[in-house]
Scaffold this motif. Structure first.
Motif, PDB file in Angstrom:
ATOM      1  N   MET A 192       0.853  -1.209   0.000  1.00 41.45           N
ATOM      2  CA  MET A 192       0.000   0.000   0.000  1.00 41.45           C
ATOM      3  C   MET A 192       0.884   1.253   0.000  1.00 41.45           C
ATOM      4  SD  MET A 192      -3.127  -1.191   0.190  1.00 41.45           S
ATOM      5  CE  MET A 192      -4.319  -0.137   1.006  1.00 41.45           C
ATOM      6  N   LYS A 193       0.326   2.319  -0.600  1.00 43.01           N
ATOM      7  CA  LYS A 193       1.109   3.550  -0.698  1.00 43.01           C
ATOM      8  C   LYS A 193       0.209   4.769  -0.531  1.00 43.01           C
ATOM      9  CE  LYS A 193       4.818   1.821  -3.567  1.00 43.01           C
ATOM     10  NZ  LYS A 193       4.544   0.638  -4.383  1.00 43.01           N
ATOM     11  N   MET A 194       0.847   5.885  -0.174  1.00 38.18           N
ATOM     12  CA  MET A 194       0.140   7.161  -0.272  1.00 38.18           C
ATOM     13  C   MET A 194       0.919   8.040  -1.242  1.00 38.18           C
ATOM     14  SD  MET A 194       1.038   9.374   3.128  1.00 38.18           S
ATOM     15  CE  MET A 194       2.748   9.728   3.563  1.00 38.18           C
ATOM     16  N   LEU A 195       0.218   9.025  -1.775  1.00 40.31           N
ATOM     17  CA  LEU A 195       0.826   9.937  -2.736  1.00 40.31           C
ATOM     18  C   LEU A 195       0.991  11.300  -2.064  1.00 40.31           C
ATOM     19  CD1 LEU A 195       1.692  10.811  -5.612  1.00 40.31           C
ATOM     20  CD2 LEU A 195      -0.738  11.098  -6.150  1.00 40.31           C
ATOM     21  N   THR A 196       2.177  11.819  -2.106  1.00 39.83           N
ATOM     22  CA  THR A 196       2.417  13.132  -1.502  1.00 39.83           C
ATOM     23  C   THR A 196       3.138  14.037  -2.487  1.00 39.83           C
ATOM     24  OG1 THR A 196       3.358  14.288   0.416  1.00 39.83           O
ATOM     25  CG2 THR A 196       4.592  12.404  -0.415  1.00 39.83           C
ATOM     26  N   ALA A 197       3.139  15.340  -2.203  1.00 37.84           N
ATOM     27  CA  ALA A 197       3.772  16.328  -3.086  1.00 37.84           C
ATOM     28  C   ALA A 197       3.849  17.644  -2.308  1.00 37.84           C
ATOM     29  CB  ALA A 197       2.943  16.515  -4.356  1.00 37.84           C
ATOM     30  N   HIS A 198       4.251  18.707  -3.014  1.00 43.44           N
ATOM     31  CA  HIS A 198       4.192  20.042  -2.426  1.00 43.44           C
ATOM     32  C   HIS A 198       3.290  20.922  -3.280  1.00 43.44           C
ATOM     33  CE1 HIS A 198       7.664  19.643   0.390  1.00 43.44           C
ATOM     34  NE2 HIS A 198       7.978  18.674  -0.460  1.00 43.44           N
ATOM     35  N   ASP A 199       2.581  21.813  -2.619  1.00 46.00           N
ATOM     36  CA  ASP A 199       1.786  22.795  -3.345  1.00 46.00           C
ATOM     37  C   ASP A 199       2.738  23.698  -4.130  1.00 46.00           C
ATOM     38  OD1 ASP A 199      -0.998  24.321  -3.383  1.00 46.00           O
ATOM     39  OD2 ASP A 199       0.597  25.806  -3.201  1.00 46.00           O
ATOM     40  N   LEU A 200       2.473  23.861  -5.400  1.00 50.29           N
ATOM     41  CA  LEU A 200       3.423  24.598  -6.247  1.00 50.29           C
ATOM     42  C   LEU A 200       3.664  26.024  -5.743  1.00 50.29           C
ATOM     43  CD1 LEU A 200       5.158  24.995  -8.809  1.00 50.29           C
ATOM     44  CD2 LEU A 200       3.060  25.664 -10.001  1.00 50.29           C
ATOM     45  N   LYS A 201       2.586  26.735  -5.434  1.00 53.98           N
ATOM     46  CA  LYS A 201       2.726  28.160  -5.091  1.00 53.98           C
ATOM     47  C   LYS A 201       3.354  28.381  -3.727  1.00 53.98           C
ATOM     48  CE  LYS A 201      -1.027  30.076  -7.818  1.00 53.98           C
ATOM     49  NZ  LYS A 201      -2.271  29.316  -7.972  1.00 53.98           N
ATOM     50  N   THR A 202       2.976  27.527  -2.767  1.00 52.76           N
ATOM     51  CA  THR A 202       3.439  27.775  -1.391  1.00 52.76           C
ATOM     52  C   THR A 202       4.552  26.832  -0.959  1.00 52.76           C
ATOM     53  OG1 THR A 202       1.887  26.212  -0.418  1.00 52.76           O
ATOM     54  CG2 THR A 202       1.092  28.469  -0.760  1.00 52.76           C
ATOM     55  N   GLY A 203       4.683  25.701  -1.624  1.00 53.60           N
ATOM     56  CA  GLY A 203       5.662  24.704  -1.206  1.00 53.60           C
ATOM     57  C   GLY A 203       5.168  23.816  -0.079  1.00 53.60           C
ATOM     58  N   ALA A 204       3.944  24.067   0.401  1.00 50.67           N
ATOM     59  CA  ALA A 204       3.424  23.300   1.545  1.00 50.67           C
ATOM     60  C   ALA A 204       3.256  21.825   1.186  1.00 50.67           C
ATOM     61  CB  ALA A 204       2.084  23.883   1.990  1.00 50.67           C
ATOM     62  N   VAL A 205       3.443  20.974   2.200  1.00 54.18           N
ATOM     63  CA  VAL A 205       3.300  19.525   2.006  1.00 54.18           C
ATOM     64  C   VAL A 205       1.811  19.203   1.792  1.00 54.18           C
ATOM     65  CG1 VAL A 205       3.531  17.293   3.163  1.00 54.18           C
ATOM     66  CG2 VAL A 205       5.308  19.044   3.438  1.00 54.18           C
ATOM     67  N   VAL A 206       1.537  18.404   0.778  1.00 53.24           N
ATOM     68  CA  VAL A 206       0.146  17.992   0.535  1.00 53.24           C
ATOM     69  C   VAL A 206       0.089  16.484   0.252  1.00 53.24           C
ATOM     70  CG1 VAL A 206      -0.756  20.215  -0.265  1.00 53.24           C
ATOM     71  CG2 VAL A 206       0.358  18.676  -1.910  1.00 53.24           C
ATOM     72  N   TYR A 207      -1.107  15.925   0.464  1.00 50.50           N
ATOM     73  CA  TYR A 207      -1.353  14.490   0.245  1.00 50.50           C
ATOM     74  C   TYR A 207      -2.567  14.326  -0.656  1.00 50.50           C
ATOM     75  CZ  TYR A 207       1.722  14.286   4.250  1.00 50.50           C
ATOM     76  OH  TYR A 207       2.788  14.456   5.093  1.00 50.50           O
ATOM     77  N   TRP A 208      -2.512  13.276  -1.433  1.00 49.54           N
ATOM     78  CA  TRP A 208      -3.638  12.986  -2.329  1.00 49.54           C
ATOM     79  C   TRP A 208      -4.743  12.288  -1.533  1.00 49.54           C
ATOM     80  CZ3 TRP A 208      -5.783  14.619  -6.421  1.00 49.54           C
ATOM     81  CH2 TRP A 208      -6.684  13.833  -7.154  1.00 49.54           C
ATOM     82  N   SER A 209      -5.921  12.894  -1.548  1.00 52.05           N
ATOM     83  CA  SER A 209      -7.022  12.375  -0.719  1.00 52.05           C
ATOM     84  C   SER A 209      -7.747  11.219  -1.388  1.00 52.05           C
ATOM     85  CB  SER A 209      -8.026  13.500  -0.445  1.00 52.05           C
ATOM     86  OG  SER A 209      -8.651  13.851  -1.679  1.00 52.05           O
ATOM     87  N   GLY A 210      -7.529  11.054  -2.686  1.00 51.85           N
ATOM     88  CA  GLY A 210      -8.206   9.967  -3.390  1.00 51.85           C
ATOM     89  C   GLY A 210      -9.541  10.394  -3.971  1.00 51.85           C
ATOM     90  N   ASP A 211     -10.045  11.579  -3.553  1.00 51.32           N
ATOM     91  CA  ASP A 211     -11.324  12.032  -4.111  1.00 51.32           C
ATOM     92  C   ASP A 211     -11.162  13.367  -4.852  1.00 51.32           C
ATOM     93  OD1 ASP A 211     -10.913  13.737  -2.045  1.00 51.32           O
ATOM     94  OD2 ASP A 211     -12.761  13.290  -0.961  1.00 51.32           O
ATOM     95  N   GLY A 212     -10.014  13.474  -5.523  1.00 52.51           N
ATOM     96  CA  GLY A 212      -9.826  14.634  -6.386  1.00 52.51           C
ATOM     97  C   GLY A 212      -9.223  15.849  -5.695  1.00 52.51           C
ATOM     98  N   ARG A 213      -8.875  15.722  -4.409  1.00 54.52           N
ATOM     99  CA  ARG A 213      -8.344  16.878  -3.693  1.00 54.52           C
ATOM    100  C   ARG A 213      -6.940  16.587  -3.151  1.00 54.52           C
ATOM    101  NH1 ARG A 213     -10.159  17.836   1.120  1.00 54.52           N
ATOM    102  NH2 ARG A 213     -10.912  15.696   1.290  1.00 54.52           N
ATOM    103  N   TRP A 214      -6.160  17.641  -2.990  1.00 50.04           N
ATOM    104  CA  TRP A 214      -4.909  17.568  -2.236  1.00 50.04           C
ATOM    105  C   TRP A 214      -5.183  18.132  -0.858  1.00 50.04           C
ATOM    106  CZ3 TRP A 214      -0.753  15.010  -4.042  1.00 50.04           C
ATOM    107  CH2 TRP A 214      -0.674  14.768  -5.422  1.00 50.04           C
ATOM    108  N   THR A 215      -4.749  17.421   0.156  1.00 51.24           N
ATOM    109  CA  THR A 215      -5.052  17.837   1.534  1.00 51.24           C
ATOM    110  C   THR A 215      -3.755  18.042   2.320  1.00 51.24           C
ATOM    111  OG1 THR A 215      -5.834  16.946   3.654  1.00 51.24           O
ATOM    112  CG2 THR A 215      -5.412  15.350   1.924  1.00 51.24           C
ATOM    113  N   PRO A 216      -3.740  18.962   3.260  1.00 50.11           N
ATOM    114  CA  PRO A 216      -2.516  19.160   4.062  1.00 50.11           C
ATOM    115  C   PRO A 216      -2.363  18.115   5.170  1.00 50.11           C
ATOM    116  CG  PRO A 216      -4.184  20.781   4.674  1.00 50.11           C
ATOM    117  CD  PRO A 216      -4.765  19.980   3.538  1.00 50.11           C
ATOM    118  N   ARG A 217      -3.390  17.302   5.396  1.00 44.77           N
ATOM    119  CA  ARG A 217      -3.363  16.376   6.537  1.00 44.77           C
ATOM    120  C   ARG A 217      -3.008  14.972   6.111  1.00 44.77           C
ATOM    121  NH1 ARG A 217      -6.610  16.891  11.077  1.00 44.77           N
ATOM    122  NH2 ARG A 217      -7.531  14.889  10.481  1.00 44.77           N
TER     123      ARG A 217
END
Lengths: 90, 556
Positions: free
Chosen positions: A1-26
């Motif tokens: 199992m895996k999770m998908l993570t990245a950074h928000d382009l504009k702010t650099g903040a850490v984000v996670y793929w929620s699986g329902d079309g959104r990036w979430t900070p949590r």
């Protein structure tokens, strides 16, 4: 199992793929993906160049619990620097 | 201080405009991250664990009050209210947003600062002795030569795509406070037969494959400096490896060829080069030198009655003086180390309010000059002894008067896994753990000089190879472990530390250090024998035994 993570382009903040079309900070809201779904999500994320930067997959065995070599690193990424509790994220 | 001429101001302005357009294109998706990344790195912008990080160059660690106040404002307006001073005398902001970077660069340009050449395979910010123009053991101001190198290396077309990054450090004092022998090029200016001459060290460095640099010349005339540097860079640019990231630094080339052969190739290149075109004419050197003219010191007696009385009456002040106040070449003056290592604090971090306070104190007490040391402290280079007590009180109000310069809690630590994308383990909490373990400043003073340096990965930004005690964080199957090195030093007698045995978990480190220290105290001839002296006299064995004593008991 895996999770998908990245950074928000504009702010650099850490984000996670929620699986329902959104990036979430949590990290708690990160989707736990089977390998095939994870690979697909990563591919889509790599195409979303104007939204996020540096997407990658993290091995997990249960929600919000990264494992293996990335364990400490990903927990610090999720919570903020261990030396600054005042910046800790939920 | 050096002031930008029209040319300097113009190239910084042009670079900002260029970067503004690049950021806009990135945000619109007109260029990809793969295309953008080298462009942002050329402007000091990294992507770290939590956010973008902007590294701002502080040439040879010298700042005016106005510049430091501006760094404070940027910390407040665009970051989380603090900045981190690095082992390369730079400052890093850990929380910047991509959309704010151009406004930050504009704010920096207004005070003649930028983030150029703080990343990438070019000649990086030149570092120098933080007591430049104040130290009594100095033969010249190393910043004159650092500035000459800065001007020569900035956007040098031939050296903008080197095999790997390139770091130059300069000292002109007998005591090397700039760790020049662990740089790609270390320049040590000395008096030789009554004339100034550079000893040129090439191929030092830490990281995965550490080397103390061999000297390839000890009689380089200062007026030949640029052409000689250019010859070194040419040999490196031509022959340095580009096929393997881990073998691409100049130290690998120097080691592979041998110092003698490398020196021969440099001499040959130098002989063939058009030196008249490259070397600086005397009037140009003088023009740059004039920027570094000493401030208008008052004619004072060296001893100040008020200062002596304050020292006699106030033990806390006296303690701070004994560690953080350094002799100055001018009678009646002193240099001051402002510790950014409070007990249990984060080495090198300063809040916006602290930076503003130091900026104001630098203006009031130190001719508008502040320095950043590679040991991650701030320095007021020129303070009248008569002002020291007032200065100390002002520093105390801002949490900046920890009397620990050079002591066990004056720790160098890289950002480590709390921030850094490359790190394998945390560094800062290890520094905090040791600092708290030795929180008793009286005890620290009794231990005496002891330099602990901590890196969170093998890249060695925390200089662990040259710590009297070095600590290297490693990752073992998702757990942080720490290897201890002993006996390194980064001064004029530079040596790499010896790696001891098995790594220890974080929580075992403070006690492990305490055991090494206890063994040192038991074995030193007297208080004047520093840890590093005792280590060199006795060798690693007694200290390694102390380090692993308890661990053996546990295993048995």
């Amino acid at each position: 199992m895996k999770m998908l993570t990245a950074h928000d382009l504009k702010t650099g903040a850490v984000v996670y793929w929620s699986g329902d079309g959104r990036w979430t900070p949590r990290i708690a809201d990160a989707a736990l993906l089977e390998d095939a779904a994870a690979a697909e999500a990563l591919k889509a994320a790599e195409a979303a160049e104007t939204v996020i930067v540096h997407p990658y997959l993290v091995p997990m065995d249960q929600p919000a619990a990264p494992i293996a070599r990335e364990r400490v690193r990903e927990l610090i990424r999720a919570r903020g620097p261990s030396t600054h509790p005042e910046f800790a994220r939920p | 201080m050096y002031r930008y001429d029209e040319f300097d101001a113009e190239i910084v302005r042009e670079r900002i405009e260029e970067f503004r357009a690049q950021v806009e294109r990135r945000l619109k998706g007109e260029i990809t991250e793969d295309q953008f990344k080298p462009l942002r790195l050329m402007n000091g912008l990294y992507l770290q664990l939590h956010a973008y990080m902007l590294r701002v160059a502080i040439p040879y660690g010298t700042l005016s009050s106005r510049q430091l106040a501006r760094l404070a404002r940027i910390a407040r307006d665009f970051d989380k209210g603090y900045g981190h001073f690095t082992t390369r005398q730079n400052i890093q902001y850990n929380w910047v947003r991509l959309v704010d970077v151009v406004p930050i660069l504009e704010a920096l340009a207004e005070v003649e600062m930028h983030a150029i050449q703080t990343s990438g395979n070019c000649i990086r910010n030149v570092t120098a002795d933080h007591f430049a123009a104040a130290a009594a053991d100095e033969v010249d101001d190393p910043r004159v030569w650092s500035e000459i190198i800065r001007q020569w290396s900035t956007f040098h077309p031939e050296f903008s795509f080197l095999p790997r990054k390139f770091k130059i450090a300069v000292t002109a004092a007998e005591t090397d406070r700039a760790a020049v022998q662990v740089h790609d090029i270390g320049l040590h200016l000395k008096k030789r037969d009554g004339k100034l001459a550079f000893t040129v060290y090439v191929g030092g460095g830490q990281g995965r494959t550490p080397f103390v640099a061999p000297a390839i010349r000890d009689d380089l005339a200062p007026e030949d400096l640029l052409s000689y540097l250019e010859a070194i860079l040419r040999v490196y640019n031509r022959a340095g490896r580009r096929d393997n990231l881990y073998k691409s630094r100049i130290k690998i080339l120097v080691s592979a060829l041998g110092a003698e052969e490398f020196a021969r190739q440099v001499e040959e290149e130098w002989r063939l080069s058009d030196r008249a075109r490259i070397d600086l004419p005397a009037d140009e050197e003088q023009r740059i030198r004039d920027y570094f003219a000493p401030p208008c010191f008052r004619t004072l007696k060296d001893a100040d009655a008020g200062f002596e009385a304050a020292r006699a009456r106030d033990a806390a002040f006296a303690r701070w003086v004994s560690t953080n106040v350094h002799s100055h070449r001018t009678p009646g003056y002193a240099s001051v180390t402002i510790s950014l290592k409070p007990v249990g604090g984060i080495p090198g971090d300063a809040t916006a309010a602290q930076m503003e306070a130091v900026a104001a104190l630098g203006k009031r007490y130190s001719f508008d000059e502040i320095r950043v040391s590679h040991e991650q402290n701030l320095i007021l280079p020129h303070v009248e002894k008569a002002d020291l007590h007032d200065l100390w009180q002002a520093l105390k109000e801002n949490g900046l008067a920890t009397p620990n310069a050079g002591l066990i809690s004056d720790i160098i630590a890289c950002p480590g896994l709390d921030y850094c994308d490359l790190a394998n383990a945390r560094s800062i909490p290890i520094a905090q753990g040791i600092s708290n373990r030795f929180a008793d400043l009286e005890q620290q003073a009794q231990i005496g000089e002891l330099k602990i340096k901590i890196s969170g990965c093998i890249n060695a930004c925390g200089h662990h190879h040259v710590g009297h005690i070095g600590i290297l964080g490693v990752d073992k199957h998702g757990e942080e472990f720490y290897q201890i090195l002993l006996g390194g030093r980064g001064d004029e007698r530079a040596k790499l530390g010896k790696i001891t045995g098995k790594g220890l978990p974080a929580e075992a480190i403070p006690d492990a250090i305490a055991r090494i220290v206890a063994r040192y105290i038991a074995l030193r001839t007297d208080e004047s024998e520093r840890f590093i002296d005792a280590y060199e006299r006795l060798g690693p064995k007694p200290f390694e035994e102390a380090l692993y004593a308890e661990i053996k008991e546990l295993a048995a």
